[in-house]
Motif scaffolding. Structure first.
Motif, PDB file in Angstrom:
ATOM      1  N   GLY A  42       6.026  23.059 -33.024  1.00 53.29           N
ATOM      2  CA  GLY A  42       6.273  24.489 -33.069  1.00 53.29           C
ATOM      3  C   GLY A  42       6.527  25.015 -34.465  1.00 53.29           C
ATOM      4  O   GLY A  42       6.641  26.221 -34.671  1.00 53.29           O
ATOM      5  N   GLY A  43       6.584  24.121 -35.439  1.00 53.15           N
ATOM      6  CA  GLY A  43       6.863  24.553 -36.797  1.00 53.15           C
ATOM      7  C   GLY A  43       5.653  25.057 -37.551  1.00 53.15           C
ATOM      8  O   GLY A  43       5.746  25.957 -38.378  1.00 53.15           O
ATOM      9  N   ASP A  44       4.485  24.474 -37.266  1.00 53.18           N
ATOM     10  CA  ASP A  44       3.268  24.850 -37.972  1.00 53.18           C
ATOM     11  C   ASP A  44       2.100  24.753 -36.994  1.00 53.18           C
ATOM     12  O   ASP A  44       1.807  23.678 -36.471  1.00 53.18           O
ATOM     13  N   ALA A  45       1.428  25.874 -36.754  1.00 54.52           N
ATOM     14  CA  ALA A  45       0.394  25.930 -35.723  1.00 54.52           C
ATOM     15  C   ALA A  45      -0.757  24.975 -36.002  1.00 54.52           C
ATOM     16  O   ALA A  45      -1.248  24.281 -35.100  1.00 54.52           O
ATOM     17  N   ALA A  46      -1.206  24.916 -37.262  1.00 51.88           N
ATOM     18  CA  ALA A  46      -2.324  24.045 -37.606  1.00 51.88           C
ATOM     19  C   ALA A  46      -1.945  22.575 -37.432  1.00 51.88           C
ATOM     20  O   ALA A  46      -2.732  21.771 -36.906  1.00 51.88           O
ATOM     21  N   HIS A  47      -0.735  22.222 -37.875  1.00 50.85           N
ATOM     22  CA  HIS A  47      -0.284  20.842 -37.729  1.00 50.85           C
ATOM     23  C   HIS A  47      -0.131  20.488 -36.257  1.00 50.85           C
ATOM     24  O   HIS A  47      -0.505  19.397 -35.820  1.00 50.85           O
ATOM     25  N   ASP A  48       0.433  21.425 -35.484  1.00 49.73           N
ATOM     26  CA  ASP A  48       0.596  21.187 -34.048  1.00 49.73           C
ATOM     27  C   ASP A  48      -0.753  20.932 -33.383  1.00 49.73           C
ATOM     28  O   ASP A  48      -0.883  20.038 -32.542  1.00 49.73           O
ATOM     29  N   ALA A  49      -1.756  21.729 -33.751  1.00 46.15           N
ATOM     30  CA  ALA A  49      -3.079  21.580 -33.154  1.00 46.15           C
ATOM     31  C   ALA A  49      -3.681  20.223 -33.483  1.00 46.15           C
ATOM     32  O   ALA A  49      -4.282  19.558 -32.619  1.00 46.15           O
ATOM     33  N   ALA A  50      -3.535  19.787 -34.724  1.00 52.31           N
ATOM     34  CA  ALA A  50      -4.064  18.486 -35.124  1.00 52.31           C
ATOM     35  C   ALA A  50      -3.331  17.353 -34.418  1.00 52.31           C
ATOM     36  O   ALA A  50      -3.946  16.372 -33.969  1.00 52.31           O
ATOM     37  N   TYR A  51      -2.013  17.506 -34.310  1.00 47.88           N
ATOM     38  CA  TYR A  51      -1.199  16.492 -33.626  1.00 47.88           C
ATOM     39  C   TYR A  51      -1.594  16.411 -32.154  1.00 47.88           C
ATOM     40  O   TYR A  51      -1.737  15.325 -31.592  1.00 47.88           O
ATOM     41  N   ARG A  52      -1.784  17.575 -31.521  1.00 43.89           N
ATOM     42  CA  ARG A  52      -2.163  17.609 -30.112  1.00 43.89           C
ATOM     43  C   ARG A  52      -3.528  16.953 -29.900  1.00 43.89           C
ATOM     44  O   ARG A  52      -3.738  16.236 -28.915  1.00 43.89           O
ATOM     45  N   LYS A  53      -4.416  17.160 -30.829  1.00 41.64           N
ATOM     46  CA  LYS A  53      -5.766  16.602 -30.712  1.00 41.64           C
ATOM     47  C   LYS A  53      -5.791  15.106 -30.982  1.00 41.64           C
ATOM     48  O   LYS A  53      -6.453  14.342 -30.267  1.00 41.64           O
ATOM     49  N   VAL A  55      -2.987  12.881 -31.579  1.00 40.40           N
ATOM     50  CA  VAL A  55      -1.872  12.002 -31.247  1.00 40.40           C
ATOM     51  C   VAL A  55      -1.369  12.211 -29.825  1.00 40.40           C
ATOM     52  O   VAL A  55      -1.403  11.299 -29.002  1.00 40.40           O
ATOM     53  N   HIS A  56      -0.865  13.385 -29.522  1.00 37.47           N
ATOM     54  CA  HIS A  56      -0.196  13.615 -28.231  1.00 37.47           C
ATOM     55  C   HIS A  56      -0.734  14.889 -27.587  1.00 37.47           C
ATOM     56  O   HIS A  56      -0.603  15.974 -28.159  1.00 37.47           O
ATOM     57  N   PRO A  57      -1.311  14.796 -26.402  1.00 35.96           N
ATOM     58  CA  PRO A  57      -1.927  15.977 -25.776  1.00 35.96           C
ATOM     59  C   PRO A  57      -0.955  17.108 -25.478  1.00 35.96           C
ATOM     60  O   PRO A  57      -1.359  18.261 -25.361  1.00 35.96           O
ATOM     61  N   HIS A  58       0.323  16.797 -25.341  1.00 31.87           N
ATOM     62  CA  HIS A  58       1.323  17.819 -25.035  1.00 31.87           C
ATOM     63  C   HIS A  58       2.149  18.217 -26.258  1.00 31.87           C
ATOM     64  O   HIS A  58       3.089  19.003 -26.138  1.00 31.87           O
ATOM     65  N   CYS A  59       1.817  17.636 -27.412  1.00 31.20           N
ATOM     66  CA  CYS A  59       2.495  17.975 -28.667  1.00 31.20           C
ATOM     67  C   CYS A  59       4.005  17.779 -28.560  1.00 31.20           C
ATOM     68  O   CYS A  59       4.806  18.636 -28.943  1.00 31.20           O
ATOM     69  N   THR A  60       4.396  16.620 -28.024  1.00 29.94           N
ATOM     70  CA  THR A  60       5.815  16.287 -27.954  1.00 29.94           C
ATOM     71  C   THR A  60       6.052  14.958 -28.661  1.00 29.94           C
ATOM     72  O   THR A  60       5.117  14.274 -29.069  1.00 29.94           O
ATOM     73  N   ILE A  61       7.309  14.610 -28.805  1.00 30.99           N
ATOM     74  CA  ILE A  61       7.698  13.361 -29.448  1.00 30.99           C
ATOM     75  C   ILE A  61       8.517  12.529 -28.465  1.00 30.99           C
ATOM     76  O   ILE A  61       9.059  13.080 -27.499  1.00 30.99           O
ATOM     77  N   PRO A  62       8.604  11.206 -28.705  1.00 34.08           N
ATOM     78  CA  PRO A  62       8.013  10.448 -29.804  1.00 34.08           C
ATOM     79  C   PRO A  62       6.567  10.059 -29.519  1.00 34.08           C
ATOM     80  O   PRO A  62       6.102  10.124 -28.380  1.00 34.08           O
ATOM     81  N   ALA A  63       5.904   9.626 -30.567  1.00 36.32           N
ATOM     82  CA  ALA A  63       4.576   9.033 -30.455  1.00 36.32           C
ATOM     83  C   ALA A  63       4.451   7.999 -31.565  1.00 36.32           C
ATOM     84  O   ALA A  63       4.939   8.212 -32.675  1.00 36.32           O
TER      85      ALA A  63
END
Length: 210
Positions: A42-53, A55-63
């Motif tokens: 939730g801190g950075d939209a672009a980073h969140d999108a890359a992480y979701r794609k 690393v983690h489909p739900h953009c949560t931690i840990p991974a």
């Protein structure tokens, strides 16, 4: 997003369930093998999108990202993987049933119950008295169940500290920070267990990470 260092990359954030693998990594004395990425979705939209794609489909931690492998998700799975990878903090053969049972019972059942109490006490959400009583009874039943198993034992798998203690130990921490520990007041065996894990230097080092 795995990086070029060749190290495993763990996405984490203080006080969340990523406490579990961080604590385990310290107990394994394997910190040199990891890049710890402090990440709050939730801190950075672009980073969140890359992480979701990636690393983690739900953009949560840990991974956990292991070079050359698909990401490992869920705190319990990460802890089981790391214990197996390093061949440490594993149960004795006679205690494998407790190890697997309490690893999954904690993450599949107790996590969700504690999340309810976080919403109730930490977020001040409103629920019916019936719902609060239902969840209180469910939590007490789970804590009573584990208390019976801990009778006469130091840790979940007898007197040997294992990876499952990093997983269940976080539940004790979580319960203690909600409503000043009131959720544990009628569970003396778990309070004694809390005292034992709190004495571990790696636990203290992990809880104090910011």
């Amino acid at each position: 997003m795995a990086g070029d260092s060749g190290k495993m990359k763990l996405y984490w954030y203080p006080e969340y369930r990523s406490v579990r693998p961080i604590w385990l990594i310290k107990e394994l004395e394997a910190e040199q093998d990891f890049e710890l990425v402090r990440f709050f979705p939730g801190g950075d939209a672009a980073h969140d999108a890359a992480y979701r794609k990636d690393v983690h489909p739900h953009c949560t931690i840990p991974a956990l990202v292991v070079p050359g492998h698909i990401p490992i998700l869920e705190s319990g799975a990460i802890c089981m993987y790391l214990a197996d990878r390093y061949g440490k903090l594993l149960p004795e053969p006679k205690d494998k049933e407790d190890y697997y049972s309490f690893m999954l019972y904690t993450t599949a059942t107790l996590d969700g119950i504690l999340d309810f109490f976080f919403e109730l006490y930490g977020m001040n959400k409103t629920f019916t008295d019936e719902k609060v009583q239902q969840m209180t009874d469910k939590l007490n039943a789970g804590f009573d169940f584990i208390s019976r198993r801990l009778q006469g034992r130091q840790f979940i798998c007898g007197d040997k500290f294992t990876a499952v203690d990093c997983v269940f130990g976080y539940i004790i921490y979580y319960a203690m920070v909600l409503k000043d520990g009131a959720l544990l007041k009628n569970h003396p065996v778990l309070l004694e267990y809390r005292d034992r894990i709190q004495k571990r230097p790696h636990y203290q080092a992990t809880i104090n990470m910011k």
